[in-house]
Design a protein around this motif. Sequence first.
Motif, PDB file in Angstrom:
ATOM      1  N   ARG A  95      -8.265   6.082   2.121  1.00  0.00           N
ATOM      2  CA  ARG A  95      -7.065   6.894   2.355  1.00  0.00           C
ATOM      3  C   ARG A  95      -6.107   6.724   1.181  1.00  0.00           C
ATOM      4  O   ARG A  95      -5.575   7.673   0.633  1.00  0.00           O
ATOM      5  CB  ARG A  95      -6.377   6.450   3.657  1.00  0.00           C
ATOM      6  CG  ARG A  95      -5.202   7.322   4.063  1.00  0.00           C
ATOM      7  CD  ARG A  95      -4.381   6.669   5.180  1.00  0.00           C
ATOM      8  NE  ARG A  95      -3.700   5.461   4.741  1.00  0.00           N
ATOM      9  CZ  ARG A  95      -2.607   5.454   3.979  1.00  0.00           C
ATOM     10  NH1 ARG A  95      -2.066   6.583   3.579  1.00  0.00           N
ATOM     11  NH2 ARG A  95      -2.053   4.321   3.608  1.00  0.00           N
ATOM     12  N   GLU A  97      -8.862   2.232   4.939  1.00  0.00           N
ATOM     13  CA  GLU A  97      -7.514   2.164   4.368  1.00  0.00           C
ATOM     14  C   GLU A  97      -7.577   2.404   2.854  1.00  0.00           C
ATOM     15  O   GLU A  97      -6.780   3.140   2.289  1.00  0.00           O
ATOM     16  CB  GLU A  97      -6.934   0.774   4.689  1.00  0.00           C
ATOM     17  CG  GLU A  97      -5.489   0.583   4.347  1.00  0.00           C
ATOM     18  CD  GLU A  97      -4.566   1.535   5.105  1.00  0.00           C
ATOM     19  OE1 GLU A  97      -3.434   1.666   4.677  1.00  0.00           O
ATOM     20  OE2 GLU A  97      -5.000   2.153   6.103  1.00  0.00           O
ATOM     21  N   GLN A 131       0.838  -1.192   0.000  1.00  0.00           N
ATOM     22  CA  GLN A 131       0.000   0.000   0.000  1.00  0.00           C
ATOM     23  C   GLN A 131       0.874   1.243   0.000  1.00  0.00           C
ATOM     24  O   GLN A 131       0.654   2.179   0.748  1.00  0.00           O
ATOM     25  CB  GLN A 131      -0.924  -0.011   1.228  1.00  0.00           C
ATOM     26  CG  GLN A 131      -1.938  -1.133   1.198  1.00  0.00           C
ATOM     27  CD  GLN A 131      -3.036  -0.898   0.188  1.00  0.00           C
ATOM     28  OE1 GLN A 131      -3.805   0.045   0.300  1.00  0.00           O
ATOM     29  NE2 GLN A 131      -3.115  -1.740  -0.827  1.00  0.00           N
TER      30      GLN A 131
END
Length: 193
Positions: free
Chosen positions: A91, A88, A60
Motif C-alpha cells: 500500500r 502495508e 509510514q
Amino acid sequence: MQVHNVELTISAVRADQYPSGDQPEIAFVGRSNVGKSSLTNVLINRRNYAHTSSQPGKTQTLNFYHVEDQLYFVDVPGYGFAKVSKKERERFGRMIEAYLTKRQQLRGVVLLVDARHQPTDDDVTMYNYLKYYQLPTLVVGTKSDKLKPSQLARAKKTIEKTLDLDRKTGLVMFAAPTKRGQDAIWQWIEKMC
Ligand SMILES: Nc1nc2c(ncn2[C@@H]2O[C@H](COP(=O)(O)OP(=O)(O)OP(=O)(O)O)[C@@H](O)[C@H]2O)c(=O)[nH]1
Ligand SMILES: [Mg+2]
C-alpha cells in the motif's frame, strides 16, 4: 538558504492530504536509517525537528515540511524495511510511486545512500526508477564522517560506479555532525526550485 521558519504541515497517508498550492517540493528518499531525518534537520538548521529514530521504518507517512513559506521538504519513509506487513508495504509503495510519478509540484529528489558501504540493490533500483521517470536527482552519501579522509574519494567512486551515475546526477558527500556538504545540497535545491 538560511532557514528560520519551518513547520510540519502534514504527515499524509493519502494524496488528498498533500498541501494545496503550487510551491515547489523536494523529496528525500533512501533506505531506512540512512539519515534522511538527520539531513533534513541540518538543512533546516534544527536539532531534532524531523525526528531521528532508533526504530527504523516506523513512520509510514509522507511528511511535508514547509520551509520559509517557500518550498516543501518531503520526507519519504525508508525502503528496505521488513518489519511492516507485506500488505502495508505494498500500500505504501503504491502511495510513494504515485507521489513520485504524478506530483506536479515535485522538482527534485535527493537520494541518500550510506557512504560507508556499497549501495544496495534497493538503492540501485531506486536510482534507476528516478532516472526512468526523468526526475532530477541528487545523490547524497551520508555518514561520511565515519570515513577517513583517505577513504572519501574511493567511497565516491564506489557510489558512482555501483549506481552507474549519469552526468546529470550530482553526488555530494554529507556528514550530519560536521554539516559537510550542506551548502552544496542547498545550492542544488535552490537551483531546482
Ligand atoms: N555518524 C553519523 N551518524 C548519522 C548521520 N546521519 C544519521 N546518523 C545516525 O543514523 C541513525 C538514523 O538516522 P535518521 O536520520 O533517523 O535516519 P532516517 O533515514 O531518517 O531513518 P528512518 O526515518 O527510520 O527511515 C541515527 O542514529 C543518526 O544519528 C551522519 O551523517 N553521521
Ligand atoms: Mg526519518
